[in-house]
Enzyme design. Structure first.
Site, PDB file in Angstrom:
ATOM      1  NE  ARG A 118      -3.744  -0.196   2.335  1.00  0.00           N
ATOM      2  CZ  ARG A 118      -4.596  -0.014   3.335  1.00  0.00           C
ATOM      3  NH1 ARG A 118      -4.660  -0.881   4.309  1.00  0.00           N
ATOM      4  NH2 ARG A 118      -5.387   1.035   3.341  1.00  0.00           N
ATOM      5  CB  SER A 163      -6.107  10.044   3.178  1.00  0.00           C
ATOM      6  OG  SER A 163      -5.508   9.247   4.174  1.00  0.00           O
ATOM      7  CG  ASP A 301     -13.133   1.985   6.065  1.00  0.00           C
ATOM      8  OD1 ASP A 301     -12.328   1.928   5.120  1.00  0.00           O
ATOM      9  OD2 ASP A 301     -12.838   2.454   7.172  1.00  0.00           O
TER      10      ASP A 301
HETATM   11  C1  S3P Z   1      -9.075   5.492   8.635  1.00  0.00           C
HETATM   12  C2  S3P Z   1      -9.166   6.224   7.479  1.00  0.00           C
HETATM   13  C3  S3P Z   1      -9.569   5.657   6.192  1.00  0.00           C
HETATM   14  C4  S3P Z   1     -10.247   4.294   6.356  1.00  0.00           C
HETATM   15  C5  S3P Z   1      -9.503   3.416   7.318  1.00  0.00           C
HETATM   16  C6  S3P Z   1      -9.444   4.066   8.682  1.00  0.00           C
HETATM   17  C7  S3P Z   1      -8.613   6.137   9.859  1.00  0.00           C
HETATM   18  O1  S3P Z   1      -8.418   5.469   5.389  1.00  0.00           O
HETATM   19  O2  S3P Z   1     -10.369   3.656   5.115  1.00  0.00           O
HETATM   20  O3  S3P Z   1     -10.124   2.162   7.434  1.00  0.00           O
HETATM   21  O4  S3P Z   1      -8.744   5.550  10.950  1.00  0.00           O
HETATM   22  O5  S3P Z   1      -8.111   7.267   9.761  1.00  0.00           O
HETATM   23  P1  S3P Z   1      -7.837   6.637   4.443  1.00  0.00           P
HETATM   24  O6  S3P Z   1      -7.342   7.708   5.312  1.00  0.00           O
HETATM   25  O7  S3P Z   1      -6.710   5.994   3.682  1.00  0.00           O
HETATM   26  O8  S3P Z   1      -8.966   7.028   3.569  1.00  0.00           O
END
Ligand code: S3P
Length: 424
Positions: A118, A163, A301
């Site tokens: 990733r 994000s 999610d």
């Molecule tokens: C999260 C942010 C999201 C989400 C992940 C949890 C977090 O990811 O998909 O399951 O706890 O900040 P991204 O920041 O990559 O969108």
């Protein structure tokens, strides 16, 4: 357990208490490890992702003890004495990397084979701008990551991706930087870090998609982790497809209740009590509803299970502006479409989303989770509610990252024999 057999069709009825919110749990452990004094955490997620973050923080010197349902954390962190293995957790590695950037010394962060694919440049680039040395395989693009931290300066960063993990990584680094750190997002994302930093006594300013953190010490506090809405979404959709389900005690704050809006647009019969975080879902006739880029951070999610709802709805659903799904625990555009097709649903991938054509009944399927907990759980709901006969879900062990008791809860609401480990 490698494979789970799910026997549909069954009515799904009852009350489900889902695990503590995963996003909140990671942050509760990290912030209480950074704080001076003793914090307690109740309701922590029991999944492997959060356990990996806990072990990483112990490696950095935090004193974390589990006493029944209560976790006690005595803060204090320094250069870790070994590699930090974040397992499958994108949140864990990205938030810990931001935290390590603020600590004098070297930290090495890695994870399982899915996590090591990733993208990490999204945090490496801005952390370098703050003054940290961040490297990794493929020119710092993927883990293992090496972070040499300390001596940071605050920056203003316009993130190209919406994000919460990127935002949170920079906010954590900003705690020990010189001057304030501001993150601007293309679309607002979940605000757990901002909310919890405030609870730990840090000055944070939030204005729509712009957040600023001012450096300063954290004061220990007690955190009660609410139920995880992303896990509740599986049961809510199960109730809507055939039954009646209640899920109490959920976090329904900023950026996490979007799936309820989407399901309401699809015609779902829902009762939501914001005071207790309880959601009730009753069997409903759903219709397709499109999702665009501005909706995506709020349901990022939940898309696999919303896709199952769309597959059982009348008409078609187009999901666009969701290219981020390609870099989740699996390529979730490809894995969601493959899962739906295995159930006989007509679905197509698009570069930034998918098209789903609803149908009243699914055929029982052989599904591969592709190492992704949410694909496995979405498939279990599809099978129990719409596929008459036995469905086999390979790679079921991925579910332990976030919801080790999912199969037991499925039996709880769908009855004995609803699912069982399968051979092979
Ligand atoms: C999260 C942010 C999201 C989400 C992940 C949890 C977090 O990811 O998909 O399951 O706890 O900040 P991204 O920041 O990559 O969108």
């Amino acid at each position: 357990m490698g494979r789970l057999r799910v026997s549909g069709i069954r009515e799904v009825k009852g009350v489900v208490r889902v695990p503590g919110d995963k996003s909140v749990s990671h942050r509760a452990l990290i912030l209480s490890s950074l704080a001076e004094g003793v914090s307690t955490i109740s309701g922590l997620s029991g999944g492997e992702d959060v356990a990996a973050t806990r072990r990483a923080l112990v490696r950095m010197g935090a004193d974390i003890t589990v006493d029944g349902a209560l976790v006690r954390v005595e803060g204090g962190v320094r250069e870790p004495d070994d590699v930090l293995d974040c397992g499958n957790a994108g949140t864990g590695i990205r938030l810990l990397a931001g935290m390590c950037a603020g600590i004098d010394g070297v930290s090495v962060l890695t994870g399982d084979r899915y996590l090591r694919r990733r993208p990490m440049d999204r945090i490496a680039v801005p952390l370098r701008r703050m003054g940290a040395h961040v490297d990794g395989r493929e020119n710092g693009r993927v883990a293992p990551l090496v972070v040499r931290g300390g001596g940071l300066r605050g920056i203003t960063y316009a993130s190209p991706v919406a994000s919460a993990q990127v935002k949170s990584s920079l906010l954590l680094a900003g705690l020990s930087a010189q001057g304030s750190t501001t993150v601007i997002e293309p679309h607002p994302t979940r605000r757990h870090t901002e909310e919890m930093l405030t609870a730990f006594g840090v000055r944070v300013e939030v204005r729509e998609e712009r957040v600023t953190v001012h450096p300063g010490p954290l004061t220990a506090t007690d955190v009660a982790v609410p139920g995880d809405p992303s896990q509740a979404a599986f049961w809510v959709v199960a109730g809507l497809l055939g039954g009646e389900v209640e899920v109490p005690g959920l976090y329904l704050g900023h950026g996490r209740a979007g799936f309820l809006d989407v399901l309401s647009r699809m015609g779902a019969d829902l009762d939501v009590d914001p005071a207790t975080g309880t959601v009730r879902a009753r069997a409903s006739r759903l219709r397709g509803a499109d999702l665009e880029a501005s909706h995506v951070p709020g349901v990022v999610d939940e898309i696999p299970i919303l896709a199952v709802a769309a597959a059982a709805a009348e008409g078609s659903t187009i999901i666009s502006g969701a290219a981020e799904l390609r870099v989740k625990e699996s390529d979730r555009i490809a894995s969601t479409v493959a899962m739906l097709r295995a159930f006989g649903v007509a679905a197509e991938e698009r570069p930034d989303g998918m098209v789903i054509h609803g149908r009243p009944a699914f055929t029982p399927a052989e599904v591969d989770s592709r190492g992704d907990h949410r694909i496995a759980m979405a498939a279990a709901v599809a099978a129990i509610a719409r596929a008459e006969g036995d469905t086999a879900i390979a790679g079921w062990e991925a579910v332990a990252t976030s919801y080790p008791g999912f199969a037991e809860d499925l039996v709880g609401v769908a009855g004995a024999g609803a699912c069982a480990p399968a051979d092979g």
